[in-house]
Structure formats: C-alpha cells, structure tokens
Design an enzyme around this catalytic site. Structure first.
Site, PDB file in Angstrom:
ATOM      1  N   GLY A   1      -5.464  12.162  10.377  1.00 29.68           N
ATOM      2  CA  GLY A   1      -4.630  11.534   9.569  1.00 29.68           C
ATOM      3  C   GLY A   1      -4.593  11.490   8.014  1.00 29.68           C
ATOM      4  O   GLY A   1      -4.024  10.871   7.474  1.00 29.68           O
TER       5      GLY A   1
ATOM      6  N   SER B   1       0.955  -1.207   0.035  1.00 26.03           N
ATOM      7  CA  SER B   1      -0.073  -0.036   0.113  1.00 26.03           C
ATOM      8  C   SER B   1       0.863   1.293   0.020  1.00 26.03           C
ATOM      9  O   SER B   1       1.685   1.212   0.601  1.00 26.03           O
ATOM     10  CB  SER B   1      -1.020  -0.157   1.414  1.00 26.03           C
ATOM     11  OG  SER B   1      -1.410   1.243   1.447  1.00 26.03           O
TER      12      SER B   1
ATOM     13  N   LYS C   1       2.070  -3.205   6.732  1.00 24.78           N
ATOM     14  CA  LYS C   1       2.538  -3.542   5.099  1.00 24.78           C
ATOM     15  C   LYS C   1       3.922  -3.204   5.053  1.00 24.78           C
ATOM     16  O   LYS C   1       4.699  -3.821   4.509  1.00 24.78           O
ATOM     17  CB  LYS C   1       1.668  -2.625   4.240  1.00 24.78           C
ATOM     18  CG  LYS C   1       0.133  -2.675   4.264  1.00 24.78           C
ATOM     19  CD  LYS C   1       0.018  -4.112   3.605  1.00 24.78           C
ATOM     20  CE  LYS C   1      -1.647  -4.648   3.334  1.00 24.78           C
ATOM     21  NZ  LYS C   1      -1.826  -5.679   2.881  1.00 24.78           N
TER      22      LYS C   1
ATOM     23  N   TYR D   1      -2.178  -0.497  10.511  1.00 20.03           N
ATOM     24  CA  TYR D   1      -2.207  -1.123   9.101  1.00 20.03           C
ATOM     25  C   TYR D   1      -1.318  -0.841   8.212  1.00 20.03           C
ATOM     26  O   TYR D   1      -0.551  -1.787   7.694  1.00 20.03           O
ATOM     27  CB  TYR D   1      -3.813  -0.781   8.647  1.00 20.03           C
ATOM     28  CG  TYR D   1      -3.789  -0.874   7.304  1.00 20.03           C
ATOM     29  CD1 TYR D   1      -3.440   0.161   6.236  1.00 20.03           C
ATOM     30  CD2 TYR D   1      -4.080  -2.128   6.597  1.00 20.03           C
ATOM     31  CE1 TYR D   1      -3.532   0.034   4.584  1.00 20.03           C
ATOM     32  CE2 TYR D   1      -3.979  -2.371   5.288  1.00 20.03           C
ATOM     33  CZ  TYR D   1      -3.845  -1.298   4.398  1.00 20.03           C
ATOM     34  OH  TYR D   1      -3.824  -1.510   3.008  1.00 20.03           O
TER      35      TYR D   1
ATOM     36  N   PHE E   1      -2.510   2.440  -4.885  1.00 22.78           N
ATOM     37  CA  PHE E   1      -3.181   3.898  -4.170  1.00 22.78           C
ATOM     38  C   PHE E   1      -4.902   3.358  -4.043  1.00 22.78           C
ATOM     39  O   PHE E   1      -4.957   2.619  -3.431  1.00 22.78           O
ATOM     40  CB  PHE E   1      -2.893   4.695  -5.206  1.00 22.78           C
ATOM     41  CG  PHE E   1      -1.416   5.511  -5.110  1.00 22.78           C
ATOM     42  CD1 PHE E   1      -0.347   4.492  -5.373  1.00 22.78           C
ATOM     43  CD2 PHE E   1      -1.322   6.529  -4.716  1.00 22.78           C
ATOM     44  CE1 PHE E   1       0.646   4.893  -5.151  1.00 22.78           C
ATOM     45  CE2 PHE E   1       0.095   7.211  -4.332  1.00 22.78           C
ATOM     46  CZ  PHE E   1       1.097   6.386  -4.565  1.00 22.78           C
TER      47      PHE E   1
HETATM   48  C1  WQD Z   1     -10.388   8.759   0.500  1.00 22.83           C
HETATM   49  C2  WQD Z   1     -10.795  10.600   0.452  1.00 22.83           C
HETATM   50  C3  WQD Z   1     -11.177  10.894   2.814  1.00 22.83           C
HETATM   51  C4  WQD Z   1     -14.976   8.725   3.301  1.00 22.83           C
HETATM   52  C5  WQD Z   1      -7.322   4.182   1.180  1.00 22.83           C
HETATM   53  C6  WQD Z   1      -7.099   3.025   1.743  1.00 22.83           C
HETATM   54  C7  WQD Z   1      -5.820   2.551   2.151  1.00 22.83           C
HETATM   55  C8  WQD Z   1      -4.678   2.493   1.164  1.00 22.83           C
HETATM   56  C9  WQD Z   1      -4.990   4.193   0.505  1.00 22.83           C
HETATM   57  C10 WQD Z   1      -4.696   0.517   0.169  1.00 22.83           C
HETATM   58  C11 WQD Z   1     -10.196  10.894   1.892  1.00 22.83           C
HETATM   59  C12 WQD Z   1     -12.495  11.269   1.899  1.00 22.83           C
HETATM   60  C13 WQD Z   1     -13.740   9.236   2.728  1.00 22.83           C
HETATM   61  C14 WQD Z   1     -16.041   9.442   3.704  1.00 22.83           C
HETATM   62  C15 WQD Z   1     -14.861  11.546   3.000  1.00 22.83           C
HETATM   63  N1  WQD Z   1      -5.366   1.631   0.062  1.00 22.83           N
HETATM   64  N2  WQD Z   1     -13.697  10.572   2.639  1.00 22.83           N
HETATM   65  N3  WQD Z   1     -15.663  10.734   3.637  1.00 22.83           N
HETATM   66  O1  WQD Z   1      -8.039   7.246   3.205  1.00 22.83           O
HETATM   67  O2  WQD Z   1      -7.225   7.617   0.894  1.00 22.83           O
HETATM   68  O3  WQD Z   1      -6.934   5.242   2.119  1.00 22.83           O
HETATM   69  O4  WQD Z   1      -6.316   4.389   0.230  1.00 22.83           O
HETATM   70  O5  WQD Z   1      -4.031  -0.111   0.928  1.00 22.83           O
HETATM   71  O6  WQD Z   1      -6.192   1.336   2.712  1.00 22.83           O
HETATM   72  O7  WQD Z   1      -8.240   2.964   2.733  1.00 22.83           O
HETATM   73  O8  WQD Z   1      -9.176   6.158   1.417  1.00 22.83           O
HETATM   74  O9  WQD Z   1     -11.607   6.225   0.835  1.00 22.83           O
HETATM   75  O10 WQD Z   1     -11.000   6.402   3.111  1.00 22.83           O
HETATM   76  O11 WQD Z   1     -10.690   8.260   1.717  1.00 22.83           O
HETATM   77  O12 WQD Z   1     -14.546  12.835   2.857  1.00 22.83           O
HETATM   78  O13 WQD Z   1     -16.844   9.011   4.175  1.00 22.83           O
HETATM   79  O14 WQD Z   1     -12.037  10.595   0.924  1.00 22.83           O
HETATM   80  O15 WQD Z   1     -11.057  12.204   3.710  1.00 22.83           O
HETATM   81  O16 WQD Z   1      -9.955  12.369   1.358  1.00 22.83           O
HETATM   82  P1  WQD Z   1      -8.022   6.717   2.182  1.00 22.83           P
HETATM   83  P2  WQD Z   1     -10.707   6.721   1.768  1.00 22.83           P
END
Ligand code: WQD
Length: 324
Positions: free
Chosen positions: A283, A116, A144, A140, A168
C-alpha cells in the site's frame, strides 16, 4: 465567540490548541483521553468526554458560546483500520455525524476538519493537488473521504461551512520543546527513526529500497507540526471572516525520501540510525508530496519549517522524553 477543539489533547490537536491560545483565541477542548495526553494542553480548558455524547457537546457549546469547531478526534492507524474496520466506521464517521448534529443544534456553522492526503490513495501524478481523484486505499482513508462528503451535505442541508485540511506527513515537535509526539503507539517513520537513534529499538526497518526514486526509498512530504497548527488557525480565521468552505492540501511541496530522513537525523543528532532494508510495505505509494498553491492562495499559508527543523525538534523532544 469560542472554538470547540475535539481531540485537542492529541499530537496535532495539542500543537493547534497552543497556536490558537497564542493567537488570543478562546477555546475549549473535548477529548476522551483514550489516546490524548491532558498534560500536552498546558492548562487549556478541557472537558473529558466523547464526541458522540450529544447532550455533553450541546452543553459545552452553550456554556462556552461556541461558534466554530475544529475536529481532530479520530483513530488514525492505517493498519488497525484494516483489521478492525467497525471501530473506525463507528468512531470516525458515525462519531462525526453525532458531533455535527449536536453543534448544529447549538447554532455552529463553521467547521475545520482534520482530513488527509490519503483520501487520494496512490497519486497518479505528483505534486498532488486538490483536484486529484478521491481514491482511498484503506478503511482509515475511506473514513476521511466519507466524512468530507458528509460535511459537504451538511453544507447543503444546514449551511455548514467546512474547510477540509488534508494533511501530508505530520512530524516534529514544538520548537521550544514544551510539547511533542507520544511515540508509544506511532508506527510513523520519524518517531521510529528517533527510537532507533536512541537505542529504544534495535534497528529501523526500511520498507524497500527498490522504488523508482533517486535513492530507491519512498518519498513523502514531511510537514512540521507547528506549520500544520498554523494552517488550522488560518482556516478558522478564514471562516470567521465569511470565507467559503474548501478542500486544502497542507504540505510543503517538498518531497523527502526515507534515507533523507535517516541521513538528516544522523547529521543533526550526531548518532547513527541503525537500519535494515526489508520488503516493501503493502500500500505504500512510491512518491507523494503536495502542490500547496491552493492553501497559499486561500489562507496565505506557507510552510515555514524545513526537514532539518522537523528532525531537530523531534530529536530534542524524544531525546528528552525517551520514556514516552
Ligand atoms: C512514511 C514512509 C514508509 C515506517 C502517513 C500517515 C497517514 C497520512 C499520510 C495523515 C513510507 C516508510 C515507515 C517504518 C519505513 N497522514 N517507513 N519504516 O504511510 O506516508 O502515511 O501520512 O492522515 O495517516 O500514516 O507514513 O510514517 O508510516 O511512512 O520505511 O518503520 O516511511 O514505507 O515510505 P505514511 P509513515
């Protein structure tokens, strides 16, 4: 000459299994079905069991003449990893050690690992390449990064050749609508946008619009799950041809904001996405997207799908499977 796919009944695993079968590769899936869905395998060979069962893993490798492993089986909820760290250390790290010891004993030396971009934490600069500092910001992400290190040492002690694919933001569903993501547990943006558009939740919460980005919302590199699957097919072929191990960022190189995802969904679905701006989520990096130069040079891989393709496939899948 077959491939052991751990966690193959999961979201990315099932799309990779489909791509490998389409490429004519022999394979067998090992999945506990704790989170996976056997239906998503569309009839592929499945053994229900745990990666920590060394006897079972060794028996599978022997019976199927396994020569390569692609390892998806892991827990991946960032928030849960911070409240239940032991669950993540045991399954993601210790589980991988048990798996590797068993497959090495069966003669396997080629390994593709589901890693990741979160191993880099909040990137100091974007686009993010593979030489960026390793700086996990969750348990998590640390599992990784630690697993990558352990696999590297198995390269030193046992000649294991590993390609770490650093994903990503995986999103979307199969273009023909045959399989897709189970949104039951997901807290990721795209499935939640679909839930809001389909009225399964009253509204989407947008975690902050006061970031230093063009529209104030966070930017991510959303990659179509079929493009991600193709990267695994190519990584396995690379190793089969004697290629060296590598760390490879698997992203499109294109950044999209939360509001970009919402607007694309409204345009494609012809439905409003009810949302409310709330406080930032702890975060969250302001912006992260890949520099895909190394995976292009090493595997000849480039993303074929756009954000619109992702949203179209996700909308088609979730509107046809709104019950799960
Ligand atoms: C994306 C964007 C949130 C939910 C993911 C995986 C992680 C890794 C990297 C593989 C962010 C925003 C989200 C919501 C929102 N991949 N959001 N409201 O945090 O980038 O991480 O990709 O390992 O495992 O989790 O993904 O989909 O949680 O968030 O505004 O209800 O959407 O702030 O900017 P993230 P995400």
């Amino acid at each position: 000459m077959s491939i052991l796919v751990t966690g193959g009944a999961g979201y990315i695993g099932s799309h990779t299994v489909r791509a490998l079968r389409a490429a004519g590769r022999e394979l067998v899936v090992l999945d506990s079905l704790e989170l996976g869905d056997a239906q998503a395998l569309l009839g592929a060979d499945l053994v229900v069991g745990d990666i920590r069962d060394a006897e079972l893993v060794h028996e599978i490798c022997t019976r199927h003449a396994v020569t390569q492993v692609v390892h998806f089986a892991a827990y991946k909820a960032v928030g849960e990893s911070m409240s239940q760290p032991g669950r993540y250390w045991r399954n993601n790290v210790a589980g991988t050690v048990d798996l590797v010891e068993a497959v090495l004993a069966a003669g396997v030396r080629e390994f593709v690992f589901s890693s990741s971009c979160s191993v880099n934490g909040t990137p100091a600069q974007v686009p993010l390449d593979e030489d960026a500092p390793i700086h996990p910001e969750s348990v998590y992400a640390q599992t990784k990064a630690t697993t990558e290190t352990i696999l590297g040492w198995y390269g030193v002690t046992h000649g294991l050749r590993t390609v770490n694919l650093r994903y990503f933001n995986a999103a979307g569903a199969s273009s023909d609508g045959a399989i897709g993501e189970d949104w039951t547990y997901s807290q990721n943006l795209v499935p939640l946008v679909m839930k809001a558009a389909l009225g399964r939740i009253p509204e989407l919460q947008v975690f902050g619009d006061d970031y230093p980005t063009p529209d104030g919302t966070c930017i991510r590199d959303y990659i179509h799950v079929e493009d991600l699957a193709d990267a695994h097919v190519r990584a396995l072929a690379h190793l089969a041809e004697g290629g060296e191990g590598a760390n490879l960022n698997v992203g499109t190189g294109v950044g999209s904001s939360v509001l970009d995802v919402i607007r694309a969904t409204e345009r494609i679905a012809g439905a409003k996405v009810p949302y409310r701006i709330v406080a930032r989520r702890a975060g969250d990096p302001t912006s992260t997207y890949a520099d895909p130069a190394r995976i292009q040079a090493t595997l000849g891989w480039t993303a074929q799908h756009t954000l619109d393709d992702i949203i179209t496939s996700a909308w088609n899948w979730h509107s046809a499977h709104a019950d799960r």
